[in-house]
Write a protein that holds these residues in place. Structure first.
Motif, PDB file in Angstrom:
ATOM      1  N   ALA A   1     -11.029   9.750 -11.007  1.00 34.40           N
ATOM      2  CA  ALA A   1     -10.250  10.572 -10.076  1.00 34.40           C
ATOM      3  C   ALA A   1     -10.058   9.736  -8.821  1.00 34.40           C
ATOM      4  O   ALA A   1     -11.033   9.291  -8.207  1.00 34.40           O
ATOM      5  CB  ALA A   1     -10.978  11.871  -9.745  1.00 34.40           C
ATOM      6  N   LYS A   2      -8.797   9.492  -8.424  1.00 34.21           N
ATOM      7  CA  LYS A   2      -8.558   8.662  -7.252  1.00 34.21           C
ATOM      8  C   LYS A   2      -7.305   9.115  -6.518  1.00 34.21           C
ATOM      9  O   LYS A   2      -6.353   9.625  -7.114  1.00 34.21           O
ATOM     10  CB  LYS A   2      -8.445   7.192  -7.632  1.00 34.21           C
ATOM     11  N   ARG A   3      -7.348   8.914  -5.214  1.00 36.82           N
ATOM     12  CA  ARG A   3      -6.212   9.243  -4.365  1.00 36.82           C
ATOM     13  C   ARG A   3      -5.284   8.036  -4.315  1.00 36.82           C
ATOM     14  O   ARG A   3      -5.685   6.932  -3.956  1.00 36.82           O
ATOM     15  CB  ARG A   3      -6.694   9.590  -2.960  1.00 36.82           C
ATOM     16  N   LEU A   4      -4.021   8.228  -4.690  1.00 40.25           N
ATOM     17  CA  LEU A   4      -3.046   7.152  -4.722  1.00 40.25           C
ATOM     18  C   LEU A   4      -2.351   6.994  -3.375  1.00 40.25           C
ATOM     19  O   LEU A   4      -2.254   7.944  -2.605  1.00 40.25           O
ATOM     20  CB  LEU A   4      -2.008   7.417  -5.815  1.00 40.25           C
ATOM     21  N   PRO A   5      -1.856   5.798  -3.061  1.00 44.70           N
ATOM     22  CA  PRO A   5      -1.146   5.588  -1.796  1.00 44.70           C
ATOM     23  C   PRO A   5       0.265   6.167  -1.838  1.00 44.70           C
ATOM     24  O   PRO A   5       0.897   6.231  -2.890  1.00 44.70           O
ATOM     25  CB  PRO A   5      -1.118   4.062  -1.668  1.00 44.70           C
ATOM     26  N   LYS A   6       0.725   6.588  -0.680  1.00 44.22           N
ATOM     27  CA  LYS A   6       2.099   7.060  -0.550  1.00 44.22           C
ATOM     28  C   LYS A   6       2.699   6.424   0.699  1.00 44.22           C
ATOM     29  O   LYS A   6       3.201   5.318   0.669  1.00 44.22           O
ATOM     30  CB  LYS A   6       2.147   8.585  -0.465  1.00 44.22           C
ATOM     31  N   ASP A   7       2.641   7.113   1.821  1.00 41.09           N
ATOM     32  CA  ASP A   7       3.105   6.524   3.077  1.00 41.09           C
ATOM     33  C   ASP A   7       2.017   5.653   3.703  1.00 41.09           C
ATOM     34  O   ASP A   7       2.303   4.671   4.381  1.00 41.09           O
ATOM     35  CB  ASP A   7       3.514   7.625   4.064  1.00 41.09           C
TER      36      ASP A   7
ATOM     37  N   GLY B   1      -1.502   9.827  -0.893  1.00 40.75           N
ATOM     38  CA  GLY B   1      -0.615  10.212  -1.973  1.00 40.75           C
ATOM     39  C   GLY B   1      -1.246  11.233  -2.900  1.00 40.75           C
ATOM     40  O   GLY B   1      -2.260  11.866  -2.588  1.00 40.75           O
ATOM     41  N   PRO B   2      -0.655  11.396  -4.062  1.00 41.00           N
ATOM     42  CA  PRO B   2      -1.169  12.393  -5.017  1.00 41.00           C
ATOM     43  C   PRO B   2      -2.500  11.975  -5.610  1.00 41.00           C
ATOM     44  O   PRO B   2      -2.891  10.801  -5.559  1.00 41.00           O
ATOM     45  CB  PRO B   2      -0.069  12.430  -6.087  1.00 41.00           C
ATOM     46  N   LEU B   3      -3.202  12.941  -6.186  1.00 45.56           N
ATOM     47  CA  LEU B   3      -4.482  12.700  -6.832  1.00 45.56           C
ATOM     48  C   LEU B   3      -4.247  12.408  -8.303  1.00 45.56           C
ATOM     49  O   LEU B   3      -3.550  13.145  -8.989  1.00 45.56           O
ATOM     50  CB  LEU B   3      -5.378  13.920  -6.679  1.00 45.56           C
ATOM     51  N   SER B   4      -4.832  11.307  -8.777  1.00 43.38           N
ATOM     52  CA  SER B   4      -4.714  10.920 -10.180  1.00 43.38           C
ATOM     53  C   SER B   4      -6.065  11.141 -10.868  1.00 43.38           C
ATOM     54  O   SER B   4      -7.081  10.598 -10.431  1.00 43.38           O
ATOM     55  CB  SER B   4      -4.306   9.459 -10.297  1.00 43.38           C
TER      56      SER B   4
END
Length: 307
Positions: A287-293, A298-301
């Protein structure tokens, strides 16, 4: 606070009385620990100890009394019941320990739904009756954690679930208390001991003629009492990661939304390729938080796959 005070007062005059839900592999082990004196620092059984036990399993709920069990039930202290309400409505019982064991990879949706409904009913009614609850049911918590926590708070009753996820580490209390000032960006690991054992056996034998196939190590795990049923383990890990994602990121992830690949298709040949790369194969939950701005906004994967 009131629940803790009540429990202390109760156990001052008599043993803490436990209603145990489930008599499978885990239930049997739990029964032996609670009744065998190991938690009390004694190697003798509760019934034969010279001093009064601090904990007694007064009732044990099972769905099938004819099923063979590999542990001994002390009939002088424990009553085996098939009606769960005989525990839930028993005012003498202080704590309900729910460790029912279903088949995580059961393809029969009706069976899974029935097992989940029963487990939820047990925990809900126990909390409503102000009985402290200990549960190791990760599938139940992955689906209904928020609802059950709200009910526990409303009834000023403890809901403990450290054993539901990687209890030997432990991880639940660590996430609750040790990272308050930190930002968790990723949580990944081996979350299922049985599948890890099975993959290890497949790897150890991969250099032998033919190697060990998945079905063979699964049978061995079942014979050793490590595997409850014909479970791949990936759905178990999926529920684990949903629960860890909730605790780590504060985000509720539906179990059915988590991409999941099991290990049934892994063969000894895969370990040979991994060995050539200087690697091995493990079933990992991530479970990891992805980058966005920004870096981690970003969204959680969340996913489960052999790696």
């Amino acid at each position: 606070m009131s629940s803790a005070a009540t429990t202390t007062a109760t156990t001052a005059d008599r043993p803490l009385r436990v209603g145990l839900i489930g008599g499978g592999v885990v239930g049997g082990g739990t029964y032996e620990i609670l009744m065998g004196g190991r938690l009390l620092g004694s190697s003798s059984s509760s019934s034969s100890s010279s001093s009064s036990p601090s904990i007694v399993v007064t009732k044990l709920f099972v769905q099938d009394t004819t099923k063979p069990r590999d542990f001994t039930i002390d009939a002088n202290l424990t009553t085996v019941v098939t009606d769960v309400h005989s525990i839930l409505e028993d005012e003498e019982i202080d704590i309900v320990v729910e460790i029912m064991e279903g088949n995580d990879d059961n393809d029969n949706a009706n069976d899974n739904d029935n097992e989940m409904a029963l487990a939820k009913t047990i925990v809900t009614e126990a909390l409503t009756s102000k009985k402290a609850v200990v549960t190791a049911n990760k599938a139940l918590l992955a689906e209904h954690l928020e609802e059950l926590q709200t009910l526990a708070v409303a009834n000023h009753t403890p809901l403990a679930y450290e054993a539901a996820v990687c209890g030997g580490i432990p991880i639940i209390q660590t996430l609750h208390s040790s990272y308050t000032g930190d930002v968790i960006t990723e949580i990944m690991g081996i979350c299922h001991g049985t599948t890890n054992y099975m993959l290890g056996k497949m790897e150890d034998s991969s250099s032998a003629a033919g190697g060990a196939e998945y079905k063979d190590v699964l049978q061995e795990a079942q014979d050793l009492g490590l595997a409850e049923a014909a479970a791949d383990g990936h759905k178990d890990v999926r529920a684990t990661m949903c629960l860890l994602a909730k605790l780590s990121f504060g985000t509720t992830v539906k179990v059915e939304d988590v991409p999941c690949r099991g290990m049934a298709q892994i063969t000894p040949v895969d370990f040979e390729y991994a060995k050539l790369l200087g690697c091995t194969i493990k079933l990992l939950g991530t479970a990891k938080r992805l980058p966005k701005d920004g870096q981690y906004d970003g969204p959680l994967s969340v996913y489960v796959a052999p790696t």
